[in-house]
Structure formats: structure tokens, C-alpha cells
Design a protein around this motif. Sequence first.
Motif, mmCIF file in Angstrom:
data_model
loop_
_atom_site.group_PDB
_atom_site.id
_atom_site.type_symbol
_atom_site.label_atom_id
_atom_site.label_comp_id
_atom_site.label_asym_id
_atom_site.label_seq_id
_atom_site.Cartn_x
_atom_site.Cartn_y
_atom_site.Cartn_z
ATOM 1 N N THR A 139 -7.705 11.107 10.992
ATOM 2 C CA THR A 139 -8.416 12.249 10.424
ATOM 3 C C THR A 139 -8.293 12.266 8.909
ATOM 4 O OG1 THR A 139 -8.046 13.564 12.428
ATOM 5 C CG2 THR A 139 -8.579 14.776 10.411
ATOM 6 N N GLN A 140 -7.092 12.003 8.402
ATOM 7 C CA GLN A 140 -6.875 11.996 6.951
ATOM 8 C C GLN A 140 -7.649 10.875 6.285
ATOM 9 O OE1 GLN A 140 -2.601 11.734 6.762
ATOM 10 N NE2 GLN A 140 -2.316 13.824 7.535
ATOM 11 N N LEU A 141 -7.744 9.726 6.936
ATOM 12 C CA LEU A 141 -8.495 8.611 6.363
ATOM 13 C C LEU A 141 -9.967 8.961 6.233
ATOM 14 C CD1 LEU A 141 -8.647 5.704 5.367
ATOM 15 C CD2 LEU A 141 -8.810 4.949 7.750
ATOM 16 N N VAL A 142 -10.508 9.599 7.246
ATOM 17 C CA VAL A 142 -11.918 10.025 7.192
ATOM 18 C C VAL A 142 -12.138 10.990 6.035
ATOM 19 C CG1 VAL A 142 -13.685 11.360 8.409
ATOM 20 C CG2 VAL A 142 -12.341 9.658 9.647
ATOM 21 N N GLY A 143 -11.123 11.783 5.724
ATOM 22 C CA GLY A 143 -11.253 12.795 4.674
ATOM 23 C C GLY A 143 -11.092 12.269 3.258
ATOM 24 N N LEU A 144 -10.665 11.011 3.105
ATOM 25 C CA LEU A 144 -10.482 10.459 1.759
ATOM 26 C C LEU A 144 -11.826 10.111 1.131
ATOM 27 C CD1 LEU A 144 -7.421 8.071 2.309
ATOM 28 C CD2 LEU A 144 -7.417 10.372 1.314
ATOM 29 N N THR A 145 -11.925 10.346 -0.159
ATOM 30 C CA THR A 145 -13.148 10.023 -0.902
ATOM 31 C C THR A 145 -13.174 8.542 -1.241
ATOM 32 O OG1 THR A 145 -13.251 12.225 -1.887
ATOM 33 C CG2 THR A 145 -14.450 10.466 -3.021
ATOM 34 N N VAL A 146 -14.275 7.892 -0.905
ATOM 35 C CA VAL A 146 -14.447 6.478 -1.225
ATOM 36 C C VAL A 146 -15.120 6.367 -2.590
ATOM 37 C CG1 VAL A 146 -15.535 4.300 -0.555
ATOM 38 C CG2 VAL A 146 -14.607 5.837 1.202
ATOM 39 N N ALA A 147 -14.498 5.608 -3.476
ATOM 40 C CA ALA A 147 -15.030 5.453 -4.833
ATOM 41 C C ALA A 147 -14.545 4.134 -5.404
ATOM 42 C CB ALA A 147 -14.584 6.606 -5.719
ATOM 43 N N ALA A 148 -15.273 3.630 -6.387
ATOM 44 C CA ALA A 148 -14.834 2.413 -7.070
ATOM 45 C C ALA A 148 -13.528 2.705 -7.797
ATOM 46 C CB ALA A 148 -15.903 1.962 -8.058
ATOM 47 N N GLN A 149 -12.689 1.702 -7.882
ATOM 48 C CA GLN A 149 -11.405 1.884 -8.558
ATOM 49 C C GLN A 149 -11.629 2.120 -10.041
ATOM 50 O OE1 GLN A 149 -8.283 -1.364 -8.673
ATOM 51 N NE2 GLN A 149 -7.362 -0.004 -7.157
ATOM 52 N N GLY A 150 -10.861 3.049 -10.578
ATOM 53 C CA GLY A 150 -10.989 3.377 -11.992
ATOM 54 C C GLY A 150 -10.368 2.331 -12.899
ATOM 55 N N SER A 151 -10.380 2.623 -14.171
ATOM 56 C CA SER A 151 -9.888 1.694 -15.183
ATOM 57 C C SER A 151 -8.362 1.742 -15.298
ATOM 58 C CB SER A 151 -10.506 2.029 -16.538
ATOM 59 O OG SER A 151 -9.913 1.261 -17.569
ATOM 60 N N GLN A 152 -7.782 0.611 -15.643
ATOM 61 C CA GLN A 152 -6.348 0.515 -15.921
ATOM 62 C C GLN A 152 -6.028 0.963 -17.350
ATOM 63 O OE1 GLN A 152 -4.050 -0.299 -13.785
ATOM 64 N NE2 GLN A 152 -2.308 -1.327 -14.772
ATOM 65 N N THR A 153 -7.060 1.143 -18.150
ATOM 66 C CA THR A 153 -6.881 1.492 -19.560
ATOM 67 C C THR A 153 -5.998 2.721 -19.722
ATOM 68 O OG1 THR A 153 -9.060 0.591 -20.096
ATOM 69 C CG2 THR A 153 -8.071 2.109 -21.690
ATOM 70 N N GLY A 154 -5.010 2.604 -20.581
ATOM 71 C CA GLY A 154 -4.128 3.730 -20.881
ATOM 72 C C GLY A 154 -2.930 3.846 -19.962
ATOM 73 N N TYR A 155 -2.877 3.017 -18.912
ATOM 74 C CA TYR A 155 -1.785 3.139 -17.939
ATOM 75 C C TYR A 155 -0.457 2.648 -18.510
ATOM 76 C CZ TYR A 155 1.405 1.990 -14.182
ATOM 77 O OH TYR A 155 2.526 1.905 -13.401
ATOM 78 N N SER A 156 0.602 3.361 -18.165
ATOM 79 C CA SER A 156 1.971 2.951 -18.457
ATOM 80 C C SER A 156 2.884 3.605 -17.425
ATOM 81 C CB SER A 156 2.392 3.388 -19.867
ATOM 82 O OG SER A 156 3.794 3.240 -20.033
ATOM 83 N N ARG A 157 3.866 2.875 -16.947
ATOM 84 C CA ARG A 157 4.829 3.469 -16.006
ATOM 85 C C ARG A 157 5.526 4.672 -16.627
ATOM 86 N NH1 ARG A 157 6.633 0.960 -11.402
ATOM 87 N NH2 ARG A 157 8.733 1.835 -11.636
#
Length: 207
Positions: A38-56
Motif C-alpha cells: 500500500t505504501q509503495l502505491v502511495g509513493l510519488t514517481v518522479a525523475a531523480q533530482g540533482s546531486q548539486t549542493g549535496y554534502s553529508r
Amino acid sequence: MRSTIFAVLALVALVSTAPAPLIARAPPNIPTNSDAQTQLVGLTVAAQGSQTGYSRDLFPHWTTQSGTCNTRETVLKRDGTSVVTDSACASTSGQWFSPYDGATWSAASDVDIDHVVPLSNAWKSGAASWATARRQAFANDLTNPQLIAVTDNVNQAKGDQGPESWKPPVTSYYCTYAKMWIKVKSVYSLTVTSAEKSALTSMLNSC
């Protein structure tokens, strides 16, 4: 006859004193198969966003949980067996079973705490817009199945990959892994790619 009895008794004694195999201690709140579907059906499918700006560093992790214990040390104690810690809460002995690869370790240095949904993956599926406090909660979440003690090099091999490109080496763990991943993405309203959703659907079919 007497020698046979002695042999049997010796075998029984050997079996009774043999250490029981370690059993993986599951993280909390893993959904049922039905709830995960049920939770999987409820997830929004979208293209993966950008890695730009990411830092741990944008996901403050291993924060203090209680006394001198941080998140990593808390999970090591939760997931381990007969864990002994020192005054700084560092694990000095114990045993850890890694459900990803079926290995057992007796040194905490051989164990990583895996973010089931990697921080980088979260960034690219919605967390880039979060406030720091929410990212910190995500990176230290002890309520949901987001943190788990596993073999260090297996965790490093996983990196920030999603289930469409990385799965646990132990195929019988696919079901549990998928349910954990789905639960975390659902709780935090993170998106999934179409390939990711397809992989998760296949993994749930193994349950």
C-alpha cells in the motif's frame, strides 16, 4: 552397547554447549507485506533530482541520543548481542550479525551503520528542500527502519545506490530490505524513480 550410550551422551553434550547462531535483530517498525504494498502505491514517481549542493554535513548525523551515546553507538547496542561498552559508550566487545551478507563480527570496527535510504538518495528525492532539523531527524532516525548494523565493506559497496542498482547479497533478505526502504520513503514523503519502484515491486514479490 555401553560405548554407544557414551557416544550419544557426548554428542548431546556437544550440541547443548554449542553456541546458538546469531539472529539478526530487525530495526523497528518494518511494515507488513500488505502495508508495504500500500505504501509503495502511495509513493510519488518522479525523475531523480540533482546531486548539486549535496554534502553529508547537511545531514547532521551520529548526534547524542542519551548520556555519552550517539546514534551509531545506540544502534550498535540495539543490533548487537552481549554488547559491552566503556564509559564513553564505545562498544568494546559483542557480536553483530549482518543480515545483508550473513556475516558475523566480534569487533565494532568491522560494522557500519547503514542508512537504508542513503542520505544522497534522500537529497535527490526530496530532502534537498528540507530544513536542517528534518535532515538531522532523518539521519538519526531510531523510530523507523532507517538505520541498521551491517558489514562495513558491504555498506561501502552499496554507497548511495537505490534498489534498482544494488541489493543485499543475501537474496532471502530482499523482502525485508524492500519493506524497510518503502517505509522510510513513505514516512518522509520521498519520491521514487520508475526503475526504483519496479525493483521494489519485484523484491516484494519475493516475500
